[in-house]
Scaffold this motif. Structure first.
Motif, PDB file in Angstrom:
ATOM      1  N   ARG A 148       0.920  -1.240  -0.148  1.00  0.00           N
ATOM      2  CA  ARG A 148       0.105  -0.164  -0.096  1.00  0.00           C
ATOM      3  C   ARG A 148       0.904   1.423  -0.100  1.00  0.00           C
ATOM      4  NH1 ARG A 148      -1.103   2.626   3.923  1.00  0.00           N
ATOM      5  NH2 ARG A 148      -2.787   4.160   4.361  1.00  0.00           N
ATOM      6  N   ARG A 149       1.819   1.266   0.744  1.00  0.00           N
ATOM      7  CA  ARG A 149       2.626   2.340   0.999  1.00  0.00           C
ATOM      8  C   ARG A 149       3.401   2.772  -0.499  1.00  0.00           C
ATOM      9  NH1 ARG A 149       6.967   1.307   5.062  1.00  0.00           N
ATOM     10  NH2 ARG A 149       7.675   3.399   4.613  1.00  0.00           N
ATOM     11  N   ALA A 150       3.880   1.591  -1.189  1.00  0.00           N
ATOM     12  CA  ALA A 150       4.604   1.806  -2.567  1.00  0.00           C
ATOM     13  C   ALA A 150       3.610   2.380  -3.365  1.00  0.00           C
ATOM     14  CB  ALA A 150       5.129   0.498  -2.937  1.00  0.00           C
ATOM     15  N   ARG A 151       2.307   1.864  -3.500  1.00  0.00           N
ATOM     16  CA  ARG A 151       1.379   2.279  -4.639  1.00  0.00           C
ATOM     17  C   ARG A 151       1.118   3.591  -4.271  1.00  0.00           C
ATOM     18  NH1 ARG A 151      -2.319  -1.476  -3.371  1.00  0.00           N
ATOM     19  NH2 ARG A 151      -3.441   0.009  -1.699  1.00  0.00           N
ATOM     20  N   HIS A 152       1.117   3.968  -3.048  1.00  0.00           N
ATOM     21  CA  HIS A 152       0.559   5.470  -2.772  1.00  0.00           C
ATOM     22  C   HIS A 152       1.707   6.396  -3.134  1.00  0.00           C
ATOM     23  CE1 HIS A 152      -1.041   8.710  -0.750  1.00  0.00           C
ATOM     24  NE2 HIS A 152       0.180   8.990  -0.163  1.00  0.00           N
ATOM     25  N   ALA A 153       3.094   5.919  -2.861  1.00  0.00           N
ATOM     26  CA  ALA A 153       4.011   6.670  -3.268  1.00  0.00           C
ATOM     27  C   ALA A 153       4.411   7.089  -4.921  1.00  0.00           C
ATOM     28  CB  ALA A 153       5.607   6.103  -2.652  1.00  0.00           C
ATOM     29  N   VAL A 154       3.986   5.953  -5.450  1.00  0.00           N
ATOM     30  CA  VAL A 154       4.006   6.168  -6.983  1.00  0.00           C
ATOM     31  C   VAL A 154       3.001   6.881  -7.437  1.00  0.00           C
ATOM     32  CG1 VAL A 154       3.767   4.597  -9.029  1.00  0.00           C
ATOM     33  CG2 VAL A 154       5.325   3.943  -7.286  1.00  0.00           C
ATOM     34  N   ALA A 155       1.814   6.851  -6.793  1.00  0.00           N
ATOM     35  CA  ALA A 155       0.880   7.734  -7.399  1.00  0.00           C
ATOM     36  C   ALA A 155       1.111   9.077  -7.340  1.00  0.00           C
ATOM     37  CB  ALA A 155      -0.684   7.001  -6.676  1.00  0.00           C
ATOM     38  N   GLU A 156       1.459   9.589  -5.817  1.00  0.00           N
ATOM     39  CA  GLU A 156       1.852  10.613  -5.281  1.00  0.00           C
ATOM     40  C   GLU A 156       2.879  11.419  -6.206  1.00  0.00           C
ATOM     41  OE1 GLU A 156       0.086  12.738  -3.289  1.00  0.00           O
ATOM     42  OE2 GLU A 156      -1.233  11.257  -3.511  1.00  0.00           O
ATOM     43  N   SER A 157       3.713  10.575  -6.927  1.00  0.00           N
ATOM     44  CA  SER A 157       4.867  11.061  -7.566  1.00  0.00           C
ATOM     45  C   SER A 157       4.324  11.569  -9.245  1.00  0.00           C
ATOM     46  CB  SER A 157       5.966  10.133  -7.597  1.00  0.00           C
ATOM     47  OG  SER A 157       5.704   9.056  -8.368  1.00  0.00           O
ATOM     48  N   LEU A 158       3.364  10.944  -9.572  1.00  0.00           N
ATOM     49  CA  LEU A 158       3.032  11.373 -10.945  1.00  0.00           C
ATOM     50  C   LEU A 158       2.467  12.875 -11.168  1.00  0.00           C
ATOM     51  CD1 LEU A 158       0.694   8.388 -12.081  1.00  0.00           C
ATOM     52  CD2 LEU A 158       2.756   8.773 -12.925  1.00  0.00           C
ATOM     53  N   PRO A 159       2.644  13.459 -12.138  1.00  0.00           N
ATOM     54  CA  PRO A 159       2.030  14.681 -12.325  1.00  0.00           C
ATOM     55  C   PRO A 159       0.755  14.550 -12.239  1.00  0.00           C
ATOM     56  CG  PRO A 159       3.710  14.235 -13.958  1.00  0.00           C
ATOM     57  CD  PRO A 159       3.575  13.006 -13.443  1.00  0.00           C
ATOM     58  N   GLN A 160      -0.089  15.790 -11.701  1.00  0.00           N
ATOM     59  CA  GLN A 160      -1.432  15.493 -11.532  1.00  0.00           C
ATOM     60  C   GLN A 160      -2.262  15.292 -12.715  1.00  0.00           C
ATOM     61  OE1 GLN A 160      -2.746  16.203  -8.296  1.00  0.00           O
ATOM     62  NE2 GLN A 160      -4.715  15.903  -9.335  1.00  0.00           N
ATOM     63  N   VAL A 161      -1.574  15.912 -13.879  1.00  0.00           N
ATOM     64  CA  VAL A 161      -2.338  15.684 -15.289  1.00  0.00           C
ATOM     65  C   VAL A 161      -2.342  14.368 -15.763  1.00  0.00           C
ATOM     66  CG1 VAL A 161      -0.470  16.352 -16.623  1.00  0.00           C
ATOM     67  CG2 VAL A 161      -2.616  16.831 -17.350  1.00  0.00           C
ATOM     68  N   LEU A 162      -1.414  13.747 -15.441  1.00  0.00           N
ATOM     69  CA  LEU A 162      -1.363  12.055 -15.846  1.00  0.00           C
ATOM     70  C   LEU A 162      -2.154  11.177 -15.052  1.00  0.00           C
ATOM     71  CD1 LEU A 162       2.344  12.006 -16.706  1.00  0.00           C
ATOM     72  CD2 LEU A 162       0.353  12.113 -18.418  1.00  0.00           C
ATOM     73  N   ARG A 163      -2.455  11.491 -13.548  1.00  0.00           N
ATOM     74  CA  ARG A 163      -3.026  10.717 -12.601  1.00  0.00           C
ATOM     75  C   ARG A 163      -4.510  10.104 -13.252  1.00  0.00           C
ATOM     76  NH1 ARG A 163      -2.057  13.647  -7.006  1.00  0.00           N
ATOM     77  NH2 ARG A 163       0.668  13.607  -7.350  1.00  0.00           N
ATOM     78  N   PRO A 164      -5.226  10.776 -13.805  1.00  0.00           N
ATOM     79  CA  PRO A 164      -6.383  10.367 -14.590  1.00  0.00           C
ATOM     80  C   PRO A 164      -6.186   9.180 -15.779  1.00  0.00           C
ATOM     81  CG  PRO A 164      -6.692  12.716 -14.540  1.00  0.00           C
ATOM     82  CD  PRO A 164      -5.315  12.197 -13.985  1.00  0.00           C
ATOM     83  N   HIS A 165      -5.202   9.366 -16.406  1.00  0.00           N
ATOM     84  CA  HIS A 165      -5.014   8.568 -17.518  1.00  0.00           C
ATOM     85  C   HIS A 165      -3.981   7.393 -17.029  1.00  0.00           C
ATOM     86  CE1 HIS A 165      -6.568  11.577 -20.029  1.00  0.00           C
ATOM     87  NE2 HIS A 165      -5.571  12.558 -19.244  1.00  0.00           N
ATOM     88  N   LEU A 166      -3.169   7.267 -16.091  1.00  0.00           N
ATOM     89  CA  LEU A 166      -2.166   6.607 -15.727  1.00  0.00           C
ATOM     90  C   LEU A 166      -2.176   5.930 -14.449  1.00  0.00           C
ATOM     91  CD1 LEU A 166       0.057   5.042 -17.155  1.00  0.00           C
ATOM     92  CD2 LEU A 166       1.714   7.108 -16.226  1.00  0.00           C
ATOM     93  N   ASP A 197      -4.523   4.485 -12.064  1.00  0.00           N
ATOM     94  CA  ASP A 197      -5.051   3.119 -11.668  1.00  0.00           C
ATOM     95  C   ASP A 197      -4.238   2.199 -12.250  1.00  0.00           C
ATOM     96  OD1 ASP A 197      -7.154   4.519 -10.397  1.00  0.00           O
ATOM     97  OD2 ASP A 197      -8.422   4.393 -12.154  1.00  0.00           O
ATOM     98  N   ASP A 198      -3.766   2.091 -13.596  1.00  0.00           N
ATOM     99  CA  ASP A 198      -2.930   1.101 -14.081  1.00  0.00           C
ATOM    100  C   ASP A 198      -1.574   0.869 -13.402  1.00  0.00           C
ATOM    101  OD1 ASP A 198      -5.027   0.703 -15.673  1.00  0.00           O
ATOM    102  OD2 ASP A 198      -4.050   1.406 -17.605  1.00  0.00           O
ATOM    103  N   LEU A 199      -0.907   2.097 -13.321  1.00  0.00           N
ATOM    104  CA  LEU A 199       0.252   2.278 -12.546  1.00  0.00           C
ATOM    105  C   LEU A 199       0.159   1.704 -11.255  1.00  0.00           C
ATOM    106  CD1 LEU A 199       3.499   2.511 -12.989  1.00  0.00           C
ATOM    107  CD2 LEU A 199       2.823   4.857 -12.414  1.00  0.00           C
ATOM    108  N   GLY A 200      -0.831   2.165 -10.534  1.00  0.00           N
ATOM    109  CA  GLY A 200      -0.869   1.675  -9.013  1.00  0.00           C
ATOM    110  C   GLY A 200      -1.273  -0.012  -9.150  1.00  0.00           C
ATOM    111  N   LEU A 201      -1.884  -0.440 -10.161  1.00  0.00           N
ATOM    112  CA  LEU A 201      -2.249  -2.132 -10.043  1.00  0.00           C
ATOM    113  C   LEU A 201      -0.937  -2.757 -10.358  1.00  0.00           C
ATOM    114  CD1 LEU A 201      -3.957  -4.512  -9.935  1.00  0.00           C
ATOM    115  CD2 LEU A 201      -4.577  -4.117 -12.208  1.00  0.00           C
TER     116      LEU A 201
END
Length: 137
Positions: free
Chosen positions: A21-39, A41-45
């Motif tokens: 969970r910590r790793a998934r959260h860290a990776v998600a938080e490091s993505l630029p805000q504009v890419l989070r909707p596109h990337l 969920d998949d990057l989190g999985l």
């Protein structure tokens, strides 16, 4: 003058299930805000699956093993390397319908534009997956 590349983001987590969970959260938080909707969920999985596999199959069980993650953008992709101290080479499995595990790399294979397994220069193995961050049409 050449374009200066991004500096990869690097994390180390204990080889413990709470680190998924910590790793998934860290990776998600490091993505630029504009890419989070596109990337996001998949990057989190992909992060969850690779970190889980590293904890289950790539640690020595000595209690002090670490899982390392590196994330960087290059060539229209976000690349994630998940490394562990193990020497095994993860491979795609084809579990039966009743199997409760063995589908992690199948998910990674379906989400990633490319992925591979590489030995580390000193000790361990890295699984590297690239997800396209170009908008899907």
């Amino acid at each position: 003058m050449p374009e200066v590349p991004f500096v990869p983001v690097h994390w180390r987590f204990p080889a413990h299930p709470t680190s998924v969970r910590r790793a998934r959260h860290a990776v998600a938080e490091s993505l630029p805000q504009v890419l989070r909707p596109h990337l996001g969920d998949d990057l989190g999985l992909v992060t969850s699956e690779l970190v889980t596999n590293a904890i289950r199959h790539g640690v020595c069980g000595e209690g002090e093993d670490l899982i390392e993650l590196v994330l960087w953008p290059a060539d229209g992709h976000y690349w994630l390397a998940v490394s562990d101290p193990g020497t095994g080479k993860p491979e795609l499995a084809h579990p039966g319908a009743d199997s409760e595990s063995g589908r992690g790399l199948i998910l990674v294979d379906s989400l990633a534009a490319a992925w591979t397994v590489r030995p580390r220069p000193t000790r361990g193995t890295s699984v590297i997956a690239g997800l396209s961050f170009r908008q899907r049409g």
